[in-house]
Scaffold this active site. Structure first.
Site, PDB file in Angstrom:
ATOM      1  N   HIS A 192       5.989  -9.300   7.595  1.00 21.03           N
ATOM      2  CA  HIS A 192       5.912 -10.748   7.415  1.00 21.03           C
ATOM      3  C   HIS A 192       7.213 -11.391   7.879  1.00 21.03           C
ATOM      4  CE1 HIS A 192       6.045 -14.449   4.583  1.00 21.03           C
ATOM      5  NE2 HIS A 192       5.283 -14.750   5.606  1.00 21.03           N
ATOM      6  N   HIS A 231       7.990 -11.925  -0.468  1.00 19.33           N
ATOM      7  CA  HIS A 231       6.871 -12.798  -0.814  1.00 19.33           C
ATOM      8  C   HIS A 231       5.672 -11.992  -1.294  1.00 19.33           C
ATOM      9  CE1 HIS A 231       9.274 -14.316   2.617  1.00 19.33           C
ATOM     10  NE2 HIS A 231       9.485 -15.291   1.772  1.00 19.33           N
TER      11      HIS A 231
END
Ligand code: SF4
Ligand code: FES
Lengths: 821, 174
Positions: B104, B123
């Protein structure tokens, strides 16, 4: 094995690549992205001078680097007729997302149609008409002529009420101010179509009538309010998954600043799990209420806040109505509206009563009230931002439930102030600009039932796939298919005839109960299987498209590639229909009616924008929006000064409420009386079946997967719609992970794949909404509220196994979604 | 067993400023970036080095070993899962290796021995080490880059390739 792209390197963006502003066309957050394009025979290099980032790409880049893009952010697309390299990557300078992408948005490039790389070959490239038993690609003129002739003939023989229209009302995607105006002008100005509905609900209506009737627009804050607040109060929403970068880039910093978080949801969502990680579990309160009981909870919170004197008296005096009842309960208003005292006569609910109804401890409700409204130790007021979405919008008793929630924000003065706001979180971006829809009426016609009753003869469908996304879908599909098949048969019987003979055959079939279906979409959808004419549309970035996000941030998302094949912007398709209607009506000698279809001489989407939105907002032009970039301007736009558009960070800072149109500018409270299940049939269904079938979303899918159904990365993860179940329930039913199952009730049957989820309550399942491989809407009953808002969320059924796990499902991961740090 | 919270400052800092990971044993033979670069030039696909990561005898079930591949700037983890998995090598078919840079935004992930997953503190994305690095849930738009392994007669484990683009590089071999 997990799907791997086997990509070991990507072309480097050269320093002189073209650059475009993009706001993500998926969810309402509207994250800023940059698109870069450059010619095929060129490439950048690793030396800082040779690439767009000005960094040495022969070295490993560190975390959160701007100088990296994933294979999903790359493609080869057509631009001005030539193949070009394309990279679409998150924009670090956009205040919305600060460089964050999501599992949806960061696949925008890969989800572009490309004949070179083979992506999204499902996209429609040419108009098609049903001919000799197949959909034959044809010219725009041929297809539009048939649409116009049948539509005109049906109207002239009956009335415009025989034309049924399903049309999107959103921004992003293929919506936006351009395309809502094109369709709106056609159906609400040239025609006055009354029998219409919106993409996700069976009528043409607001999803938040009560908030608007109370004077409060549903998008009234700025995203920064989440970082400025003391408490985030989230209801029926799961922002980590569905408004991802709003959560990560605004809510998480708020939590890290010390904000508390209250989440009302029957299910433990990932938003709750992640918030516990970011804020500490002691700062997160999950009210796991029984499904459909939100209103009782809100009324108890409100009662406790009022009784404790935690209301904002100044705000109430200055900004809310004082004289008892202002609006009577009637057919158009499922609850009375008026002053705080007036509403409290109906809303008054004790903590214990609510605890009983909602199935959560009274102490937790008290705790929530304290976090929402109890003044700080130094006596200063507590700030609370309230956000909600489908859990109550598509929930029990929409009008009163949303009204009861807005009541709390009004009573505590949390509207129009920093760290406040009471807003829906949203699905798509917004981008609505149409002529008045007043002729539709309120309550509006329940269109699905209208069609099921055999009414209407022509159905124009714009980017809606009711097969996947309506309620009572089993019956709807049965009837829609039967009626449209009558017309297909008539066309087949008239094979070889002239256009006139074919049109006559179609109209005869319509008169016998058939339905002529025109489907405008970017793909050949499931409901498109019933179409007789299919018109190919293009999307955002294949055209210029303007929308506003969940904090009313208006941006122009720029065109960086050609529409696929001969597809066009919806606005220009609507214009084409209008022009053909004018021509055909003149031929029929209907000059007066033909004149109504003038005024569509748009060459581009910009012309459509200026004709609609631009005519009412004269400061706003494409050029100015382009200059405003990915940070755009927050609506309403107040003017243009010093070379910049001037916007409005939050609404109602002056304490004057206008959304209801009242001249006194006073907000109203809602007399939200609890009445158990509002929609017909819900109580009976609940009693008759074991499982509550919760209709949920997942971050990996965009909406009903219209693009993701052709994306290998996504389909590899969930080859069938997931049905999350408590492991004990699975054992009980003899289900292993990945086994295929059916959900059955009186409304119909749907199917999916068992996925164990230990955090779920027993006897509830969470099934993904809108899947092409299993529509949850099949088992949702037709129950709606007085204003025809569907209660998709409440549906009960029984479950049985239909197959062991398949080759496809056996090997996927079935581990829990919650982080293990 | 290594702590699930593999977030000691040094390891995190590695990604911010190029400091070598120190936790755990480290791979021995790796190519220099210069050697690798020489190989990468002029070819349609990058030419991966064959690097020794460890010996089968060094591995204990469910105890992650820090490795790097194809060069020292690309940290990974070598695992003996205890149960054969698709793509697993070694006598028990259970040895696998993955990049630990989250695809990511490139945070360094930690291994959870409890459920054999790699987890991102950034996250909260999660990847399943028993399913070829499939993203269980997360924000990344690819599954986790897995290092292709082979084992010779002496039990020496080599990495020979990677099946996804590694975070932070536009060519897996720099
Ligand atoms: S959070 Fe929403 S707007 Fe942002 S990248 Fe993801 S889908 Fe797009
Ligand atoms: S960097 Fe791993 S989830 Fe964002």
């Amino acid at each position: 094995m997990a799907y791997k792209r086997q990509i070991d390197r990507l072309p480097i963006i050269p320093a002189d690549a073209d650059e475009f502003n993009v706001s993500c066309h998926y969810c309402i957050v509207g994250c800023g992205y940059k698109a870069y394009t450059w010619p095929m025979n060129k490439q950048g290099g690793t030396a800082p001078s040779e690439n767009k980032f000005g960094v040495d790409l022969s070295e490993q880049q560190f975390m959160e680097s701007e100088a990296w893009y994933a294979p999903s952010m790359y493609n080869i697309v057509k631009q001005n007729g030539r193949d070009v390299h394309l990279v679409v990557k998150p924009d670090a300078n956009c205040v919305v997302n600060s460089g964050l992408g999501s599992i949806r948005g960061a696949r925008m490039a890969e989800n572009r149609p490309s004949r070179v790389t083979g992506t999204q070959q499902q996209r429609l490239s040419d108009p098609m008409v049903w001919r000799n038993g197949v959909w034959q690609p044809t010219s725009w003129d041929d297809a539009l002529d048939l649409v116009a002739r049948v539509t005109a003939k049906v109207v002239m023989q009956g009335s415009e009420d025989d034309i049924v229209v399903s049309m999107f009302d959103h921004g992003g995607s293929a919506g936006g101010y351009e395309n809502t105006w094109g369709t709106g002008k056609l159906y609400f100005d040239s025609m006055k179509i009354k029998n219409c509905r919106i993409h996700n609900r069976p009528a043409y209506n607001s999803e938040v009538h009560s908030s608007r009737d109370m004077g409060v627009d549903e998008l009234n804050y700025a995203y920064e309010d989440y970082t400025l607040t003391d408490t985030i109060f989230m209801v029926g929403a799961n922002s980590m998954e569905t408004q991802t970068n709003l959560y990560l880039n605004h809510m998480v910093p708020g939590l890290q600043n010390g904000a508390k978080m209250i989440v009302v949801d029957p299910r433990r969502t990932l938003t709750i799990a992640s918030s516990e990680q970011y804020a500490g579990p002691e700062n997160v309160l999950h009210l796991a209420i029984k499904e459909g009981t939100d209103m009782a909870l809100f009324n108890a919170l409100m009662t406790h806040i009022v009784d404790q004197g935690w209301v904002d008296s100044d705000f109430i005096t200055k900004s809310t109505f004082q004289g008892g009842e202002a609006v009577e309960q009637d057919a158009a208003h499922p609850a009375g509206l008026g002053s705080l005292d007036y509403a409290m006569q109906t809303c008054r609910t004790s903590l214990d009563e609510a605890a009983e109804i909602c199935g959560v401890p009274a102490a937790d409700i008290r705790q929530a009230a304290e976090w929402i409204a109890q003044p700080h130790d130094d006596g200063s007021r507590r700030k609370c931002v309230t956000c909600y979405e489908k859990g109550i919008i598509w929930g029990n008793d929409n009008y009163r439930t949303i009204g009861a929630l807005v009541n709390i924000a009004l009573a505590t003065g949390n509207v129009g102030r920093e760290g406040g706001g009471v807003c829906r979180l949203g699905g798509h971006q917004e981008g609505y600009f149409r002529p008045s829809e007043a002729h539709v009426g309120r309550p509006a016609e329940y269109i699905d039932q209208f069609l099921i009753r055999g009414l209407g003869g022509v159905h124009h469908i714009w980017a809606c796939d009711h097969y996947k996304t309506t309620l009572n879908a089993s019956e709807f599909k049965r009837v829609h298919k039967r009626r449209s098949d009558m017309v297909k048969d008539a066309i087949d019987m008239a094979a070889g005839g002239t256009r006139e003979q074919v049109v006559d055959a179609i109209v005869s079939a319509i008169n016998a109960g058939g339905l002529f279906v025109v489907d405008v979409d970017i793909i050949h959808s499931q409901i498109g299987q019933n179409a007789h004419v299919i018109l190919p549309a293009c999307e955002s970035n294949e055209m210029n498209l303007t929308s506003m996000n969940g904090e009313r941030r208006l941006r122009l998302s720029e065109k960086y590639m050609d529409p696929f094949g001969n597809s066009k912007p919806d606005a220009l398709i609507a214009a084409g229909i209008a022009q053909h209607m004018e021509r055909v009506l003149r031929e029929m000698g209907e000059d007066a009616y033909a004149d109504q279809f003038k005024g569509y001489d748009w060459e581009t989407e910009e012309d459509a924008f200026m004709d609609g939105y631009g005519s009412a907002h004269t400061d706003v032009t494409y050029e100015r929006l382009r200059a405003a970039g990915n940070n755009g301007v927050q609506e309403p736009v107040l003017g243009y000064e010093d070379g910049q558009l001037v916007g409005t960070p939050r609404l109602y800072t002056d304490g004057v409420f206008t959304r209801h149109g009242r001249e006194d500018g006073k907000a109203l409270f809602c007399a939200a009386g609890w009445r158990g299940w509002q929609a017909p049939g819900k109580a009976r269904e609940q009693a008759a079946h074991r499982f509550w079938i919760n209709n949920v979303r997942a971050n990996i899918f965009w909406q009903n997967q219209f693009l993701d159904q052709d994306n290998d990365f996504v389909q590899d993860r969930y080859p069938h719609p997931f049905v999350e179940m408590h492991p004990d329930d699975m054992v009980d039913l003899g289900l292993n992970p990945g086994d295929l199952l059916e959900i059955i009730n009186d409304n119909g049957v749907t199917q999916g794949m068992a996925y164990p989820m230990p955090t779920l309550k027993q006897n509830t399942v969470a099934m993904v909404f809108g899947s092409p491989a299993g529509s949850q809407g099949n088992v949702v009953n037709p129950g709606v509220n007085e204003l025809v808002l569907p209660d998709y969320k409440h549906c009960w059924g029984d479950i049985r196994k239909i197959s062991d796990a398949t080759e496809q499902t056996r090997n996927i991961s079935f581990k829990s979604h919650e982080i293990m740090l | 067993m290594k702590c699930n919270r593999l977030v000691d400052a040094g390891r995190r800092q590695f990604l911010r400023g190029g400091m070598m990971a120190t936790a755990g044993a480290v791979a021995s033979t790796v190519m220099t970036p210069e050697q690798a670069k020489a190989q990468a030039q002029g070819l349609a696909r990058v030419d991966y080095p064959a690097n020794r990561l460890a010996n089968v005898a060094d591995l204990e079930v469910n105890e992650p070993l820090d490795v790097s591949y194809p060069d020292p700037d690309s940290p990974g983890v070598l695992l003996k899962l205890g149960q054969a998995v698709e793509g697993g090598v070694g006598p028990d078919g259970d040895i696998v290796a993955f990049s630990v840079l989250c695809p990511h935004k490139g945070w360094m992930m930690s291994y959870s021995a409890d459920d054999k997953t790699l987890n991102c503190p950034g996250h909260h994305s999660r990847f399943d080490c028993e399913s070829g690095g499939q993203q269980i849930w997360g924000h990344a738009t690819s599954n986790l880059a897995q290092f292709q392994l082979s084992v010779d007669d002496d039990g020496e484990i080599f990495a020979n390739g990677v099946d996804e683009l590694i975070y932070g590089r536009l060519s897996n071999v720099l």
